[in-house]
Design a protein around this motif. Sequence first.
Motif, mmCIF file in Angstrom:
data_model
loop_
_atom_site.group_PDB
_atom_site.id
_atom_site.type_symbol
_atom_site.label_atom_id
_atom_site.label_comp_id
_atom_site.label_asym_id
_atom_site.label_seq_id
_atom_site.Cartn_x
_atom_site.Cartn_y
_atom_site.Cartn_z
ATOM 1 N N TYR A 90 0.813 -1.222 0.000
ATOM 2 C CA TYR A 90 0.000 0.000 0.000
ATOM 3 C C TYR A 90 0.850 1.278 0.000
ATOM 4 O O TYR A 90 0.540 2.234 0.700
ATOM 5 C CB TYR A 90 -0.958 0.022 1.198
ATOM 6 N N TRP A 91 1.909 1.302 -0.791
ATOM 7 C CA TRP A 91 2.710 2.526 -0.891
ATOM 8 C C TRP A 91 1.857 3.693 -1.356
ATOM 9 O O TRP A 91 1.971 4.796 -0.836
ATOM 10 C CB TRP A 91 3.885 2.321 -1.849
ATOM 11 N N ALA A 96 6.985 10.220 -4.203
ATOM 12 C CA ALA A 96 7.782 10.979 -3.240
ATOM 13 C C ALA A 96 7.657 10.453 -1.816
ATOM 14 O O ALA A 96 8.597 10.578 -1.028
ATOM 15 C CB ALA A 96 7.384 12.455 -3.278
ATOM 16 N N VAL A 97 6.508 9.854 -1.469
ATOM 17 C CA VAL A 97 6.300 9.447 -0.081
ATOM 18 C C VAL A 97 5.212 8.378 -0.017
ATOM 19 O O VAL A 97 4.294 8.348 -0.851
ATOM 20 C CB VAL A 97 5.913 10.660 0.801
ATOM 21 N N GLN A 98 5.306 7.497 0.975
ATOM 22 C CA GLN A 98 4.326 6.432 1.141
ATOM 23 C C GLN A 98 2.995 6.972 1.681
ATOM 24 O O GLN A 98 2.950 8.027 2.302
ATOM 25 C CB GLN A 98 4.863 5.345 2.087
ATOM 26 N N SER A 99 1.922 6.226 1.449
ATOM 27 C CA SER A 99 0.598 6.604 1.932
ATOM 28 C C SER A 99 0.463 6.324 3.431
ATOM 29 O O SER A 99 1.293 5.635 4.036
ATOM 30 C CB SER A 99 -0.478 5.815 1.181
ATOM 31 N N LYS A 100 -0.607 6.815 4.023
ATOM 32 C CA LYS A 100 -0.875 6.555 5.432
ATOM 33 C C LYS A 100 -1.182 5.086 5.678
ATOM 34 O O LYS A 100 -1.038 4.599 6.807
ATOM 35 C CB LYS A 100 -2.037 7.422 5.916
ATOM 36 N N GLY A 282 10.671 1.794 -0.147
ATOM 37 C CA GLY A 282 10.618 2.272 -1.510
ATOM 38 C C GLY A 282 9.285 1.967 -2.152
ATOM 39 O O GLY A 282 8.516 1.132 -1.679
ATOM 40 N N SER A 283 9.020 2.645 -3.245
ATOM 41 C CA SER A 283 7.761 2.494 -3.961
ATOM 42 C C SER A 283 7.783 1.246 -4.839
ATOM 43 O O SER A 283 8.822 0.599 -5.016
ATOM 44 C CB SER A 283 7.526 3.721 -4.837
#
Length: 332
Positions: A90-91, A96-100, A282-283
Amino acid sequence: MKGIVLNRTLADKIALEEVILPDLKKDEVLVKIKAAALNHRDEWCRVGLYPNLKDGVVLGSDGSGIVESVGSEVDIEWKGKEVIINPALYWGPNQAVQSKEFEILGMPRNGTLAEFVIVPADRLFEKPSHLSFEQAAALPLAGLTAFRALVYQGEIKSGRKVLITGIGGGVAQFAFQFALAFGAEVYVSSSKPEKIHRAMEQGALGGYNYLEATWTENALAETGGFDLIIDGAAGSGLNDLVAVTKPGGRIVFYGATQGNPGKIEARRIFWNQLKVIGTTMGSDEDFRQMIAFVKDKKIVPVVDSVFSFEDAVKAFDRMRVGAQSGKIVLTP
């Protein structure tokens, strides 16, 4: 099936126990594990230093194996294939950034230290043919973390001077191998001279014992400073890294095993226009690029040792004291 689960009622906090497999959902696959690898995350779960812990959960984020069965909406062609598993769940759509909702396989959902693991089918990648199951199992979490730190956050380029701190650990070892493959001039640091010596045998141009008071002076005298530093410790040593970074350079850190620094040399950071960047895992795109890079460069993960599931406590203890050089792998 048998799996290595967290059990905080026991002295060792982990045990090899019978675990019930849930039913396979339509978008999931069942993988028969051939090898799994440890990360510091597993030991932190064991000693209670990780959030949202649950007893009875199978630990382990890294694994390789063979697809045993597939859900109703999964391509049947996956069945029987040799695979490795992307443990980042669930990235989300933002590179740029991972999800909650981001989580990592192995806590709170069952992980890879078991005879079987169920994962969403989109977590599967074919195992690089040049790797054994043990070598492939060593790759996912640490390899992904190192690749994103170097490529996306660090913007590594051929000819750049790169310092990898804490050489011998999983992420550091991959960062070292990847940086060499990118054509960088690679240096290392460690508190253990034998690990520095081993890295120099593998291609490092120099190494520094960060316990020595003059290591920063020596590094600057020999290199003129580093364009990029990859670090997993932080702590008070972060100011030493600031001191040996070239103006305009980058410090990318993926962990804080030494805790928070007591103070930050802010003036040196802004005057030298340094970039201090955090990174985590990482994504999905990072993972795809990492696997392609490993295949293209024929990179072989360094396996420190292989333990049976029955000897899991010995494997965890080896990680706890930092005795490894490379990844610790377990097999059912």
